[in-house]
Design a protein around this motif. Structure first.
Motif, PDB file in Angstrom:
ATOM      1  N   VAL A  63       4.519  39.644 -31.998  1.00  0.00           N
ATOM      2  CA  VAL A  63       3.352  38.761 -32.108  1.00  0.00           C
ATOM      3  C   VAL A  63       3.742  37.323 -31.785  1.00  0.00           C
ATOM      4  O   VAL A  63       3.022  36.625 -31.054  1.00  0.00           O
ATOM      5  N   ILE A  64       4.888  36.885 -32.310  1.00  0.00           N
ATOM      6  CA  ILE A  64       5.357  35.527 -32.025  1.00  0.00           C
ATOM      7  C   ILE A  64       5.624  35.362 -30.528  1.00  0.00           C
ATOM      8  O   ILE A  64       5.318  34.319 -29.930  1.00  0.00           O
ATOM      9  N   ALA A  65       6.181  36.400 -29.912  1.00  0.00           N
ATOM     10  CA  ALA A  65       6.450  36.352 -28.465  1.00  0.00           C
ATOM     11  C   ALA A  65       5.153  36.204 -27.683  1.00  0.00           C
ATOM     12  O   ALA A  65       5.113  35.524 -26.648  1.00  0.00           O
ATOM     13  N   HIS A  66       4.071  36.807 -28.176  1.00  0.00           N
ATOM     14  CA  HIS A  66       2.781  36.680 -27.502  1.00  0.00           C
ATOM     15  C   HIS A  66       2.247  35.248 -27.609  1.00  0.00           C
ATOM     16  O   HIS A  66       1.642  34.738 -26.670  1.00  0.00           O
ATOM     17  N   TYR A  67       2.477  34.606 -28.757  1.00  0.00           N
ATOM     18  CA  TYR A  67       2.097  33.197 -28.895  1.00  0.00           C
ATOM     19  C   TYR A  67       2.925  32.320 -27.947  1.00  0.00           C
ATOM     20  O   TYR A  67       2.395  31.381 -27.322  1.00  0.00           O
ATOM     21  N   GLU A  68       4.206  32.608 -27.852  1.00  0.00           N
ATOM     22  CA  GLU A  68       5.078  31.826 -26.963  1.00  0.00           C
ATOM     23  C   GLU A  68       4.623  31.982 -25.511  1.00  0.00           C
ATOM     24  O   GLU A  68       4.638  31.009 -24.743  1.00  0.00           O
ATOM     25  N   LYS A  69       4.228  33.178 -25.138  1.00  0.00           N
ATOM     26  CA  LYS A  69       3.716  33.419 -23.784  1.00  0.00           C
ATOM     27  C   LYS A  69       2.463  32.595 -23.540  1.00  0.00           C
ATOM     28  O   LYS A  69       2.297  31.990 -22.469  1.00  0.00           O
ATOM     29  N   TYR A  70       1.579  32.560 -24.539  1.00  0.00           N
ATOM     30  CA  TYR A  70       0.345  31.781 -24.434  1.00  0.00           C
ATOM     31  C   TYR A  70       0.651  30.320 -24.129  1.00  0.00           C
ATOM     32  O   TYR A  70       0.050  29.728 -23.217  1.00  0.00           O
ATOM     33  N   TYR A  71       1.596  29.731 -24.854  1.00  0.00           N
ATOM     34  CA  TYR A  71       1.898  28.312 -24.665  1.00  0.00           C
ATOM     35  C   TYR A  71       2.666  28.047 -23.370  1.00  0.00           C
ATOM     36  O   TYR A  71       2.541  26.965 -22.791  1.00  0.00           O
ATOM     37  N   LEU A 224       0.035  16.514 -24.697  1.00  0.00           N
ATOM     38  CA  LEU A 224      -0.358  17.906 -24.897  1.00  0.00           C
ATOM     39  C   LEU A 224       0.865  18.790 -25.084  1.00  0.00           C
ATOM     40  O   LEU A 224       0.860  19.688 -25.938  1.00  0.00           O
ATOM     41  N   ARG A 225       1.924  18.553 -24.303  1.00  0.00           N
ATOM     42  CA  ARG A 225       3.162  19.329 -24.464  1.00  0.00           C
ATOM     43  C   ARG A 225       3.729  19.162 -25.866  1.00  0.00           C
ATOM     44  O   ARG A 225       4.160  20.135 -26.505  1.00  0.00           O
ATOM     45  N   LYS A 226       3.732  17.936 -26.360  1.00  0.00           N
ATOM     46  CA  LYS A 226       4.252  17.675 -27.696  1.00  0.00           C
ATOM     47  C   LYS A 226       3.389  18.338 -28.761  1.00  0.00           C
ATOM     48  O   LYS A 226       3.911  18.881 -29.745  1.00  0.00           O
ATOM     49  N   ALA A 227       2.081  18.306 -28.578  1.00  0.00           N
ATOM     50  CA  ALA A 227       1.171  18.925 -29.549  1.00  0.00           C
ATOM     51  C   ALA A 227       1.359  20.439 -29.580  1.00  0.00           C
ATOM     52  O   ALA A 227       1.422  21.046 -30.654  1.00  0.00           O
ATOM     53  N   ASP A 228       1.458  21.049 -28.401  1.00  0.00           N
ATOM     54  CA  ASP A 228       1.648  22.497 -28.345  1.00  0.00           C
ATOM     55  C   ASP A 228       3.022  22.892 -28.894  1.00  0.00           C
ATOM     56  O   ASP A 228       3.165  23.934 -29.544  1.00  0.00           O
ATOM     57  N   ASP A 229       4.018  22.067 -28.634  1.00  0.00           N
ATOM     58  CA  ASP A 229       5.349  22.336 -29.174  1.00  0.00           C
ATOM     59  C   ASP A 229       5.323  22.299 -30.701  1.00  0.00           C
ATOM     60  O   ASP A 229       5.918  23.156 -31.363  1.00  0.00           O
ATOM     61  N   LEU A 230       4.601  21.336 -31.260  1.00  0.00           N
ATOM     62  CA  LEU A 230       4.496  21.239 -32.716  1.00  0.00           C
ATOM     63  C   LEU A 230       3.733  22.432 -33.274  1.00  0.00           C
ATOM     64  O   LEU A 230       4.102  22.971 -34.324  1.00  0.00           O
ATOM     65  N   ARG A 231       2.708  22.870 -32.589  1.00  0.00           N
ATOM     66  CA  ARG A 231       1.962  24.038 -33.031  1.00  0.00           C
ATOM     67  C   ARG A 231       2.859  25.273 -33.086  1.00  0.00           C
ATOM     68  O   ARG A 231       2.863  26.014 -34.075  1.00  0.00           O
ATOM     69  N   MET A 232       3.626  25.476 -32.019  1.00  0.00           N
ATOM     70  CA  MET A 232       4.473  26.663 -31.949  1.00  0.00           C
ATOM     71  C   MET A 232       5.613  26.584 -32.948  1.00  0.00           C
ATOM     72  O   MET A 232       5.941  27.570 -33.618  1.00  0.00           O
TER      73      MET A 232
END
Length: 279
Positions: A63-71, A224-232
């Protein structure tokens, strides 16, 4: 028809087009739905054995890998169209109202965790009072886990605030001297030649506009990159604090919330569109 109703009519989910993020997003939603069902089944079948725990760990990793793929895909798409990724047409107005810098607010993860933990604790309260077996779900977080979650929450909120301030500061540059000057020149060029107070080449002005906007888009990509990195990072760190079965419960709640809010929002947009179209 009002501006808001026009906006609603444009916010349908585009057809799935190979290579587009809109198409990927629809596919990813279906994938998240499958993950949700797999996690619900796994939680029900959990037998508190070593083999069962290993199976849960593999599922959490998937599941985590699927989130990483999304980002990863989102980051690639933002390189080509950051404005579209910050205000995507495949997202509902409801989601827009609660999202932050192109996605969910990282600190939402903690509110979700506490909400599910409280709910599950209440469900098992009578069992706990009778000194029954530990539940193992989010209603059974240990003092050590709660301390780690609290520390992580403080760190995340700090980074979140810094990014919020960075975004606010960048948004203010829409009125900086370069933009004001260009807007004046561009406005003068739209006037009759004899009335215009400027004598510049329109092509040169267009190039300056493109260059100025491009520089602002580059900063938006960075934010946006920083925000997505913080989310992940937040998602992964929360999961690391939890046991495999707790992580399954947390990720299940996250998937349910995301899928249902998206569904409710899209349904609401369709209703608003239908009403506006009939008027």
């Amino acid at each position: 028809m009002s501006t808001s109703s026009n906006r609603v009519s444009d916010r349908h989910v585009p057809e799935t087009v190979p290579g587009s993020f809109a198409g990927f997003f629809e596919t990813w939603l279906h994938e998240q739905g499958r993950d949700l069902e797999a996690m619900k089944d796994a939680a029900r079948a959990h037998a508190k054995t070593a083999e069962s725990t290993r199976s849960l760990s593999k599922l959490v990793g998937r599941v985590i890998a699927h989130y990483e793929k999304y980002y990863r895909v989102k980051s690639d798409s933002a390189e080509h169209d950051v404005l579209g990724m910050l205000n995507p047409a495949w997202r509902s107005n409801l989601e827009d109202a609660f999202f932050w810098v192109g996605g969910w607010r990282p600190s939402t993860a903690f509110h979700l965790l506490y909400s599910v933990s409280g709910s599950q604790f209440e469900d098992h309260f009578s069992t706990l009072m009778m000194s029954g077996p530990r539940t193992g779900d989010l209603g059974d977080l240990s003092p050590s886990q709660l301390s780690k979650v609290n520390d992580l929450q403080q760190e995340t909120v700090k980074e979140e605030r810094e990014l919020t301030e960075l975004m606010a500061s960048h948004q203010e540059t829409v009125a900086d001297s370069s933009m004001v000057q260009l807007s004046h020149i561009a406005t003068e060029l739209t006037r009759d030649d004899q009335r215009s107070s400027v004598s510049v080449d329109p092509q040169s002005v267009n190039e300056q506009v493109e260059s100025t906007i491009e520089s602002k888009e580059e900063k938006l990509k960075e934010i946006l990159r920083k925000a997505d990195d913080l989310r992940m990072r937040t998602l992964k760190k929360v999961v690391q604090i939890l046991s495999p079965i707790q992580a399954v419960h947390f990720l299940t709640a996250a998937a349910q919330l995301h899928l249902r809010v998206h569904e409710w929002g899209m349904n609401k947009d369709r209703c608003c569109h239908a009403v506006a179209y009939s008027q």
